[in-house]
Design an enzyme around this catalytic site. Structure first.
Site, PDB file in Angstrom:
ATOM      1  CE1 TYR A 118      61.989 -67.996 -41.934  1.00  0.00           C
ATOM      2  CE2 TYR A 118      62.874 -67.378 -43.852  1.00  0.00           C
ATOM      3  CZ  TYR A 118      61.872 -67.320 -42.997  1.00  0.00           C
ATOM      4  OH  TYR A 118      60.767 -66.583 -43.317  1.00  0.00           O
ATOM      5  CE1 TYR A 166      60.899 -68.852 -37.718  1.00  0.00           C
ATOM      6  CE2 TYR A 166      59.412 -67.398 -36.511  1.00  0.00           C
ATOM      7  CZ  TYR A 166      60.846 -67.919 -36.343  1.00  0.00           C
ATOM      8  OH  TYR A 166      61.627 -67.953 -35.317  1.00  0.00           O
ATOM      9  NE  ARG A 174      55.654 -62.843 -40.126  1.00  0.00           N
ATOM     10  CZ  ARG A 174      56.201 -62.409 -41.296  1.00  0.00           C
ATOM     11  NH1 ARG A 174      57.543 -62.693 -41.890  1.00  0.00           N
ATOM     12  NH2 ARG A 174      55.663 -61.426 -41.989  1.00  0.00           N
ATOM     13  CG  HIS A 208      56.598 -64.899 -44.694  1.00  0.00           C
ATOM     14  ND1 HIS A 208      56.211 -65.721 -43.612  1.00  0.00           N
ATOM     15  CD2 HIS A 208      57.885 -64.481 -44.516  1.00  0.00           C
ATOM     16  CE1 HIS A 208      57.467 -65.784 -42.895  1.00  0.00           C
ATOM     17  NE2 HIS A 208      58.342 -65.084 -43.459  1.00  0.00           N
ATOM     18  CG  HIS A 230      61.592 -62.739 -45.857  1.00  0.00           C
ATOM     19  ND1 HIS A 230      61.321 -61.847 -45.173  1.00  0.00           N
ATOM     20  CD2 HIS A 230      61.347 -63.888 -45.368  1.00  0.00           C
ATOM     21  CE1 HIS A 230      60.865 -62.194 -43.859  1.00  0.00           C
ATOM     22  NE2 HIS A 230      60.812 -63.579 -43.981  1.00  0.00           N
TER      23      HIS A 230
HETATM   24  C1  MBD Z   1      60.264 -64.836 -39.665  1.00  0.00           C
HETATM   25  O1  MBD Z   1      60.430 -65.674 -40.745  1.00  0.00           O
HETATM   26  C2  MBD Z   1      60.130 -63.550 -40.198  1.00  0.00           C
HETATM   27  O2  MBD Z   1      60.081 -63.382 -41.429  1.00  0.00           O
HETATM   28  C3  MBD Z   1      59.972 -62.541 -39.144  1.00  0.00           C
HETATM   29  C4  MBD Z   1      59.611 -61.051 -39.380  1.00  0.00           C
HETATM   30  C5  MBD Z   1      60.164 -62.921 -37.684  1.00  0.00           C
HETATM   31  C6  MBD Z   1      60.265 -64.072 -37.404  1.00  0.00           C
HETATM   32  C7  MBD Z   1      60.292 -65.092 -38.483  1.00  0.00           C
HETATM   33 FE    FE Z   2      60.174 -64.832 -42.609  1.00  0.00          FE
END
Ligand code: MBD
Ligand code: FE
Length: 305
Positions: free
Chosen positions: A160, A194, A215, A218, A220
């Site tokens: 990110y 991630y 993860r 996704h 956000h």
């Molecule tokens: C992420 O990108 C995230 O969305 C969450 C909840 C935890 C770690 C990385």
């Molecule tokens: Fe995230």
């Protein structure tokens, strides 16, 4: 040790509190946590070395700014969502787009535009192009103009911007104001999943309990509009193998929209777009603000510490 003996220890600690000082709320919480911790030490026969290891782990977790990951990874952030859902249901607020966790990687101050945004500050080489569009609506189906859709996601390395200084600031982070018909649209890329920093504190903890720290891909969102409850949510990228195996437990039914893919020829012919792309249609349904319910704008610190 008998529980009564532990309770006596807690009473002794409490007796040192000055009733005219400090916060009753914090006293109550600290005393409860201390009691539950002492009970756990007794029940599980936790050894002094284990306590000091845990203290070191907590120290390092803070130093590395990983508490946000831990809170997500132990399911605590999802549990807070479930409690907010329950509190809203009790107040008669149901339906709409489900909330799901914010996670630790939001940063305020994204570049803002009306109706449409391109999320890539720097073109992402080798990515699959994504167009995502829809409306912000109230729970009666009326479009909401002037709503703010904040969107953020990671790049093809699972990183990110702002937290990753190799990207331009605010890359893949934007704020889109809905147009007169409540519409938003953005162009970006399909992100990848991630994973927690390998070897980091969160990773160590998860490994020690036989779990992974990954993860599914996704995106956000925060959706806000004057007079409406803030929506914090995410969508998952359909087809990701981890969709129902998210270390942060954030996947929810209704948050996995279908992806339509257009070939280069279709893109050109139907949309006059010069490359193949993936498309997601998704409407956000938010609730009117209501007296007597908790504020859905949750105050918390954002960004790198
Ligand atoms: C992420 O990108 C995230 O969305 C969450 C909840 C935890 C770690 C990385
Ligand atoms: Fe995230």
């Amino acid at each position: 040790m008998e529980r009564a003996v532990i309770d006596a220890v807690i009473e002794k600690i409490k007796s040192t509190e000055d009733p005219s000082k400090g916060s009753d709320r914090i006293k109550e919480i600290v005393n409860r946590f201390t009691r539950d911790l002492f009970y756990a030490i007794e029940d599980l026969d936790i050894q002094p070395e284990e306590i000091w290891k845990a203290v070191d782990w907590m120290t390092n977790t803070g130093r590395n700014n990983e508490w946000g990951l831990v809170v997500a990874g132990i399911g605590l952030e999802h549990f807070l969502d479930l409690r907010m859902d329950e509190a809203e249901a009790k107040a008669g607020i149901t339906g709409g787009t489900p909330r799901t966790i914010e996670g630790p990687l939001y940063v305020p101050g994204s570049p803002e535009s009306v109706g449409y945004a391109e999320l890539e500050t720097e073109p992402e080489v080798g990515a699959e192009r994504l167009y995502m569009q829809g409306q912000v609506k109230d729970d009666a189906g009326n479009p909401i103009p002037n709503a703010k859709v904040e969107v953020w996601h990671c790049n093809l390395k699972g990183m990110y911007s702002i937290f990753d200084s190799s990207q331009p600031p605010f890359n893949l982070r934007r704020a889109i104001i809905t147009d007169a018909e409540g519409r938003y649209k953005f162009k970006s890329i399909l992100p990848v999943g991630y994973s927690c920093p390998p070897g980091g504190c969160t990773d160590q903890l998860l490994q020690a309990i036989g779990r992974h720290g990954s993860r599914p891909a996704h995106i956000h969102f925060f959706v806000t509009a004057p007079g409406y409850r803030k929506l914090t949510t995410q969508i998952n990228i359909e087809g990701d193998p981890l969709i129902w195996d998210d270390f942060a437990f954030a996947t929810r039914e209704d948050l996995v929209p279908h992806i339509t893919r257009y070939s280069e020829a279709e893109a050109k012919e139907k949309f006059n777009i010069d490359e193949p792309f993936a498309s997601i249609d998704f409407d956000f349904v938010v609730h009117k603000e209501k007296a007597g319910v908790f504020d859905a704008e949750i105050e918390r610190t954002h960004g790198p510490r």
